[in-house]
Design a protein around this motif. Structure first.
Motif, short mmCIF file in Angstrom:
data_model
loop_
_atom_site.label_atom_id
_atom_site.label_comp_id
_atom_site.label_asym_id
_atom_site.label_seq_id
_atom_site.Cartn_x
_atom_site.Cartn_y
_atom_site.Cartn_z
N GLY A 13 -40.20 28.15 5.76
CA GLY A 13 -39.96 26.82 6.28
C GLY A 13 -38.85 26.82 7.31
N PRO A 14 -38.68 25.71 8.01
CA PRO A 14 -37.66 25.64 9.06
C PRO A 14 -36.26 25.57 8.47
N ARG A 15 -35.34 26.25 9.14
CA ARG A 15 -33.91 26.15 8.84
C ARG A 15 -33.26 25.57 10.10
N THR A 16 -32.60 24.44 9.94
CA THR A 16 -32.13 23.70 11.11
C THR A 16 -30.72 23.19 10.89
N ARG A 17 -29.95 23.24 11.97
CA ARG A 17 -28.63 22.62 11.99
C ARG A 17 -28.55 21.71 13.21
N THR A 18 -27.96 20.56 13.00
CA THR A 18 -27.95 19.54 14.04
C THR A 18 -26.54 18.98 14.20
N LEU A 19 -26.37 18.23 15.28
CA LEU A 19 -25.11 17.53 15.49
C LEU A 19 -25.34 16.41 16.51
N MET A 20 -25.01 15.19 16.13
CA MET A 20 -25.04 14.05 17.05
C MET A 20 -23.60 13.78 17.46
N LEU A 21 -23.25 14.14 18.69
CA LEU A 21 -21.84 14.16 19.05
C LEU A 21 -21.18 12.80 18.98
N TYR A 22 -21.91 11.72 19.31
CA TYR A 22 -21.32 10.39 19.23
C TYR A 22 -21.62 9.72 17.90
N SER A 23 -22.28 10.44 16.99
CA SER A 23 -22.59 10.00 15.63
C SER A 23 -23.82 9.09 15.62
N GLN A 24 -24.31 8.83 14.42
CA GLN A 24 -25.60 8.20 14.23
C GLN A 24 -25.59 6.70 14.51
#
Length: 773
Positions: free
Chosen positions: A717-728
């Motif tokens: 399965g997929p392994r993913t890391r994310t980041l929303m710099l200005y937040s959600q």
């Protein structure tokens, strides 16, 4: 994810509930994991739209409502004529433009078409559900009591319709076309009394778009898997902000990633089998039609010697001013190609007028295009989706499948203008306009000078996907907004018309740096361990904050500093640069948080670049060595030497020490951020919109790296890391207003929860059950 089990609405799921599933039979479930990321589980496309609309309203109602206010042409009615949109367009002009789009019938005509030219039943359902979900949130949270103080009690916040959503989608797809020229179109009028109408400088307006993207194949990863790095660079204002989510309809789609406000589909993301992202391409998806006017009548034009009339549009909008709210009208003009516009150098005179022909006007196919991506499990699925829907606007696609095969293509909406057609139909304005803007000008006085045909295109007048650049490999493909030429330097792409891009020209510092970072990682020479990408090294490479401008120029600065104590500033006065030289020669050349000297370097490099128009290198560009030229800063140039002296004074007047790190001056909502500008040659673009102030701060960052996604597709399965710099969330009262911004400042990412077990085992999980009836 299966729907089973029982939970209390809105109750947190602690360890005692770990592994539990949502309520059996629920039509819409919104599960929120850490950092407020919603995972929407639904029984149908309409229900999925409902959940997505409800989730965006919870997080960003005010931003979405502002976007809807814009596309409905009512900003001046509520906010006044002299205020501006977040993109800086005068409210009255914005309203006139959007009302004219409605009046043109372009969107209505597209929505009336059957699939694939028009929307499928699934696309119509997800859009209608999205509007209903937003409205359900508003029903639960009346405007007077909205949780977000940004628009609490605002008269312009209202329930929305499916047509509002389609208008917003049309604005997004025309962002590099009609919407970019909104003010030029809205202020255009025929010449009077023999005087030509002139306007703002000719050019494609800067909408603040960019991006980096890598797809890394099995030959370049440590374990033979496929990986994707998505690094879109967009404005941080609401009109181009991302919202992260997972969307699941059991048995039909399971996709995770991010989308823009108002789009009820994931546009950058992954499924279990494939991951994709986009970059803004060098295609300008519009052309200009140069009209030859009938003598004595500037609203009639000649085609093959026969007169035709422009179509007048009387546009009336409501405007608020000191006298109250009253109507304001203008008459605009258009032809079957599109609206007449005026920009300086391309005036509406007694002899000539110009029309903007936007290939994306009415492009509603884009919803089905991304829905098909959201269901895809392979590159073959993505390519089939592009052939069937052909709806991607102004963007390249970079993708990888689980097998470790990677894909780059430019299968987007592109006017079918071959080089031969462009040459045959050129006017005296064509070459200078193209050199300045990349817009192609075609002679409208000849019927044979319209867009060409391609039988593989879904709609007439466009190049079909098979006619556009494409590359499939097992090592890597990459793009950072330059043309397709060096997508992979081992396999240059050259066979494409100039409307797509150029070949053999200088690449941006960001493109060069990205390709260098990939080469170093594949060779294991970047200090991150053995050759080949892992998910950890993909992340580390992304946020290493290398500064290619510094790497190319710092040795020359050190040589200059070894023999120099003072340099003249712009006024000719001597400035002691010895302390600055100590800082710059000792700086590590990176824009990481806490790295001493990055502010001084930025000021020096920006001022040198501006003073020389970028022509500041000893070794010029060589098309035979495009990845290593130009290079070697020419410190013999007076402009470069003066820039160093001026930079010292700029930093000193801002009351900063000369060795100040970038995060001391570069902030978002008072949080210091690393990263640097594209002018400097940075991959992780973080850009304030102005200069240092007297307190040593740049204005708040409003452009650059926005949503980050690093994905590895494994057999498990997929392994993913994310980041929303200005937040959600855009709500300052929300716990998710700045939580990911602080995470970025600390150099950390979010580990994605994709599977049912991962989601339901989150101690921070909250679940809301929605009934869309």
């Amino acid at each position: 994810m299966a729907i089973a089990g029982t939970l209390v609405v809105g109750a947190p799921i602690g360890p005692a509930h770990a592994g539990a599933d949502p309520v059996a039979g629920s039509r819409v479930v919104v599960m929120r994991t850490e950092f407020g990321i919603p995972h929407v589980l639904a029984a149908s496309y309409r229900d999925m739209g409902f959940g997505a609309g409800y989730a965006i309203a919870e997080d960003n109602l005010c931003g979405l409502a502002d976007d809807i206010l814009t596309v409905s042409g009512r900003r001046a009615q509520f906010l006044g004529a002299d205020a501006t949109t977040p993109d800086g367009v005068n409210n009255l002009d914005s309203d006139i433009y959007h009302a004219a789009v409605d009046r043109s019938g372009v969107l209505d005509t597209a929505l009336a078409q059957p699939e694939p030219s028009g929307p499928s039943a699934a696309a119509r359902d997800i859009v209608a559900g999205y509007a209903a979900g937003v409205n359900r949130y508003l029903a639960k949270h009346p405007v007077a009591g909205l949780p977000d103080p940004t628009c609490r009690g605002a008269a312009w916040v209202r329930p929305i319709t499916a047509l509002d959503v389609w208008r917003r989608i049309n604005e997004i797809v025309t962002s590099l076309g009609g919407a970019a020229f909104a003010q030029a179109i809205a202020t255009t009028a025929p010449p009077t009394a023999g005087r030509a109408r002139t306007g703002r400088p000719v050019g494609v307006p800067d909408r603040g778009f960019g991006s980096n993207a890598w797809a890394v194949g099995r030959d370049a990863t440590a374990d033979g898997t496929g990986m994707l790095l998505a690094n879109p660079h967009l404005s941080w204002r609401p009109a181009t902000r991302f919202h992260q989510m997972q969307m699941t309809i059991p048995g039909q789609l399971d996709v995770s990633g991010a989308t823009l406000f108002g789009l009820p589909v994931v546009i950058v993301g992954h499924t279990a089998g494939v991951a994709w992202t986009h970059t803004i391409s060098t295609v300008v998806p519009d052309t200009l039609t140069q009209l030859t006017l009938v003598p004595g009548d500037p609203t009639r034009y000649l085609v093959d010697g026969r007169a035709r009339s422009m179509q007048p549009q009387k546009i009336t909008v409501r405007v608020r001013d000191a006298r109250g709210v009253h109507p304001v009208s203008r008459t605009l003009y258009r032809t079957p190609d599109g609206p007449v516009l005026v920009v300086p150098g391309l005036d509406w005179s007694a002899e000539t007028a110009y029309v903007l022909h936007d290939a994306n006007a009415g492009n509603v196919r884009v919803v089905d295009q991304w829905l098909a991506f959201n269901r895809a499990q392979s590159l073959a699925d993505l390519r089939a989706a592009q052939r069937r829907h052909h709806g991607l606007p102004w963007m390249n696609t970079i993708a990888v499948e689980r097998s470790g095969t990677v894909l780059y293509n430019d299968a987007q909406v592109v006017p079918a203008v071959s080089d031969a057609l462009a040459d045959r139909c050129a006017t005296a304005q064509s070459e200078p306009v193209f050199q300045q803007t990349r817009l192609i000008v075609l002679d409208g006085s000849r019927s044979g000078c319209g867009w060409g045909t391609d039988p593989a295109s879904v709609v007439p007048g466009l190049f079909g996907p098979a006619s556009l650049p494409s590359l499939t490999r097992t090592d890597f493909v990459a793009n950072s907004n330059d043309s397709p030429w060096l997508t992979n330097p081992a396999a240059p792409l050259t066979a494409f018309p100039r409307i797509v891009g150029d070949v053999g020209t200088e690449r941006s510092l960001r493109t060069r740096l990205g390709l260098d970072m990939i080469a170093d990682r594949m060779a294991g020479t970047d200090g991150l361990g053995p050759p080949g990408f892992t998910l950890d090294t993909l992340q580390a490479t992304m946020l290493g904050d290398r500064n290619l401008g510094a790497e190319l120029a710092q040795p020359a600065v050190a040589e200059l500093c070894a023999h120099t104590a003072t340099l003249p500033n712009s006024d000719g006065a001597p400035v002691d640069v010895r302390s600055a030289c100590t800082v710059l020669t000792g700086w590590d050349g990176r824009a990481t948080a806490g790295s001493p000297g990055a502010v001084l370097w930025r000021e020096f490099f920006h001022q040198a670049f501006a003073a020389t128009a970028g022509d500041m290198w000893r070794t010029p560009f060589d098309p035979a060595r495009p990845l290593t030229t130009p290079r070697d800063l020419n410190t013999g140039l007076a402009e470069v030497r003066t820039a160093l002296a001026d930079a010292v004074e700029t930093v000193t007047k801002a009351h900063l020490p000369l060795d100040a790190p970038i995060d001391a001056a570069q902030r978002y909502q008072a949080i210091g951020l690393g990263g640097c500008t594209q002018v400097e040659g940075c991959f992780n673009a973080i850009e304030p919109p102005g200069s240092l102030d007297a307190n040593g701060h740049y204005p708040d960052v409003d452009f650059g790296t926005s949503f980050l996604m690093a994905t590895q597709l494994t057999a498990a399965g997929p392994r993913t890391r994310t980041l929303m710099l200005y937040s959600q969330s855009g709500n300052p009262a929300s716990p998710h207003f700045l939580d990911q911004t602080r995470l970025h400042a600390a150099g950390q990412w979010v580990t994605e929860r994709f599977t049912r077990a991962e989601i339901t085992s989150d101690p921070a999980l909250r679940v809301e059950l929605l009934d869309p009836r």
